[in-house]
Design an enzyme around this catalytic site. Structure first.
Site, PDB file in Angstrom:
ATOM      1  N   GLU A 159       0.819  -1.206   0.000  1.00  0.00           N
ATOM      2  CA  GLU A 159       0.000   0.000   0.000  1.00  0.00           C
ATOM      3  C   GLU A 159       0.863   1.271   0.000  1.00  0.00           C
ATOM      4  OE1 GLU A 159      -3.069  -0.515  -0.449  1.00  0.00           O
ATOM      5  OE2 GLU A 159      -3.648   1.600  -0.412  1.00  0.00           O
ATOM      6  N   ASP A 160       1.948   1.247   0.730  1.00  0.00           N
ATOM      7  CA  ASP A 160       2.674   2.498   0.977  1.00  0.00           C
ATOM      8  C   ASP A 160       4.072   2.581   0.371  1.00  0.00           C
ATOM      9  OD1 ASP A 160       0.517   3.372   2.418  1.00  0.00           O
ATOM     10  OD2 ASP A 160       1.277   2.624   4.330  1.00  0.00           O
TER      11      ASP A 160
END
Ligand code: MN
Length: 562
Positions: free
Chosen positions: A68-69
């Site tokens: 996600e990051d």
């Protein structure tokens, strides 16, 4: 033990590899608090370790935010850690996309969704650890975010933890959320209760040595004797029932005695009652009669020195652990309450699942390899439903086999009617695409569009079918697309011809919209063009036959739908 100790002891393990991988992936990233982002990953893994999770879960916990990051791809995770870990990390990333904004009716839907999405329970454990750490550090976020995340924690994640029997986690999550959701009530509690907590605790501290001495003198082995302060959130709920009168809450701070065996519990109870007189009607034997949620313990309230009332809880170590971190026993009870809406079949499946969990829980006590069981434990009781998301993160619960058109009609009939295309997870898909749990669905619309008849061949919800049918009906009644038929009749000129044609048409229950006649070949023939109000081929062909049979001197007869 911390995850760092674990890695020091197992430097070549999968967990150590994940630790280094996540460290590099998050390098340079900071959390809102200013500390390195990676600290969050370590904190999550530490929590999972304290829950005795297996190595794969610990590794996935370290990696839970890399998809996600960071720039990390699914392929990279698969290559370095294998499919299992990719599955876990991907599952947690998907859960991260769900946003709850406090519509109560949607909460249950969302909890179901989370279970359905997490076909491997370990995904939920990682998500809960992630949420616990985020709640512990929530003060660094903006007010808006604090409120939304706290609400989501209170209404979605705390109940999930509770259903899994993780009672103390559930309570901690609620307590962490409480000040953000009810800031005024929290302030009131701090102001009015804190001092009471302290005086009660210091009073109990004086009593402990007396109690301990009496127990030891009677040959009872005390494994632990400590205080349990009632949680803010549950204290507040109890106060609402007792006119906000703190004096009536005897268990504001309770004494808790942990002993080895069940007979010790009853022996200890007798000794307590010899020391201080019990308050009538306050002795509760939850060992002989456990609470419906499976809770086991002895409770009594006694009148201690200086006439102060003390609640004392007595239980074995095993009971204590089960009460704090037992699994699913409560769930059966809670579930029965609203199972009526779910239908018997599904409930059976869920109960089976809980049985499996309980078996696992029992096995875990004397068998270390039982974690394999957890790994293969799949949640499949929502098999016939899928749970999909709007781009805003709202959850829709649809039957298996639903398409983007079904989705569109469930959002709103207008969205369905004006649907021209759909994106699933950012990619254009055909309208008959079969949606899967976890898909993020975006409907592309165009004003004044109308549904197409062939949608009926693939939609699977009755809501969609009904709306499509009624929209098609309207279209046929009011729009000018094929709505009439022109009949062309060439015949020998005849004074009666127009009258005869008209009466045959009218007798066949058609309306004549227009009737045009022209003479040709110096009036020996006439061409008649009649427009009628139907496009029903079958009926029109019957009409043509009738005309042919009943009219004289016909040279040519044809029709076209216009
Ligand atoms: Mn996270």
């Amino acid at each position: 033990m911390t995850i760092k100790d674990f890695i020091r002891n197992n430097p070549n393990s999968l967990v150590a590899l994940a630790y280094n991988f996540a460290f590099n992936a998050h390098l340079g990233q900071k959390r809102k608090s200013g500390e390195p982002y990676f600290n969050h990953c370590v904190a999550v893994a530490d929590i999972l370790l304290s829950w005795n999770m297996d190595d794969e879960t610990l590794a996935a916990g370290l990696l839970h935010d890399v998809l996600e990051d960071t720039k990390t791809t699914q392929e990279q995770i698969k290559k370095n850690f294998g499919e299992q870990i990719l599955f876990l990390v991907d599952g947690v990333s998907k859960l991260g996309k769900i946003k709850y904004r406090g519509i109560k009716q949607k909460a249950e839907n969302m909890r179901k969704f989370i279970f359905a999405l997490s076909t491997d329970l370990r995904v939920i454990f990682i998500k809960l650890a992630d949420r616990l750490h985020n709640m512990r550090t929530l003060n660094f976020l903006s007010k808006d975010k604090q409120k939304r995340i706290a609400l989501e924690t209170d209404e979605i994640y705390a109940p999930i933890a509770y259903r899994l029997g993780m009672q103390s986690l559930s309570g901690e999550l609620q307590d962490l959320a409480f000040p953000y959701i009810y800031p005024d009530e929290y302030k009131w509690l701090i102001k009015n209760v804190k001092e009471k907590y302290e005086t009660r605790t210091s009073y109990l501290k004086k009593i402990v040595p007396i109690l301990k001495e009496a127990l030891i003198k009677n040959n009872i082995k005390v494994l632990n004797l400590d205080f349990r302060a009632k949680r803010w959130s549950s204290l507040y709920k109890k106060l609402l029932l007792y006119d906000m009168d703190i004096e009536k809450i005897y268990d504001l701070v309770a004494l808790r005695i942990i002993v080895p065996e069940i007979p010790d519990c009853y022996a200890a109870l007798g000794i307590v009652h010899e020391l201080w007189p019990p308050l009538p009607g306050r002795i509760k034997d939850y060992i002989a009669m456990p609470k419906p949620n499976g809770y086991k313990s002895l409770h009594t309230t006694v009148i201690g020195p200086n006439d102060k009332k003390i609640e004392i809880q007595i239980r074995t170590k095993e009971m204590h652990e089960e009460n704090e971190f037992g699994i699913a026993a409560h769930w059966i009870y809670k579930y029965k309450k609203y199972a009526k809406n779910l239908g018997g079949v599904k409930l059976e499946k869920e109960l089976d699942w809980i049985k499996q969990l309980n078996e696992w829980q029992n096995k875990k006590q004397n068998d270390d390899s039982s974690f394999d069981f957890l790994k293969y434990l799949k949640i499949d009781f929502f098999k016939d439903r899928i749970f999909v998301l709007t781009p805003k993160g709202d959850v829709l619960d649809l039957p298996n086999g639903s398409t983007p058109v079904d989705f569109a009609y469930h959002i709103h009939s207008e969205v369905g009617n004006s649907c021209v295309g759909a994106k699933v997870n950012d990619k254009i898909v055909p309208l008959n695409y079969k949606l899967k749990s976890g898909d993020i669905v975006e409907i592309l619309t165009q004003k004044n569009k109308k549904p197409s008849e062939d949608w009926l061949s693939f939609v699977c919800t009755s809501i969609a079918k009904d709306h499509i049918k009624s929209a098609l009906k309207q279209k046929n009644n009011f729009k000018n697309l094929p709505s009439k038929t022109e009949i062309r009749i060439v015949a020998l000129s005849n004074k009666e011809l127009i009258k005869n044609i008209s009466s045959i048409i009218l007798r066949s229950h058609f309306n004549i919209l227009s009737f045009k006649t022209e003479d040709v070949y110096s009036k020996s023939y006439q061409i008649n063009r009649i427009e009628i109000d139907s496009t029903n081929k079958e009926k029109i062909e019957k009409l043509i036959l009738k005309l042919k049979d009943n009219l004289k001197d016909i040279k040519e007869i044809s029709y076209k739908i216009i």
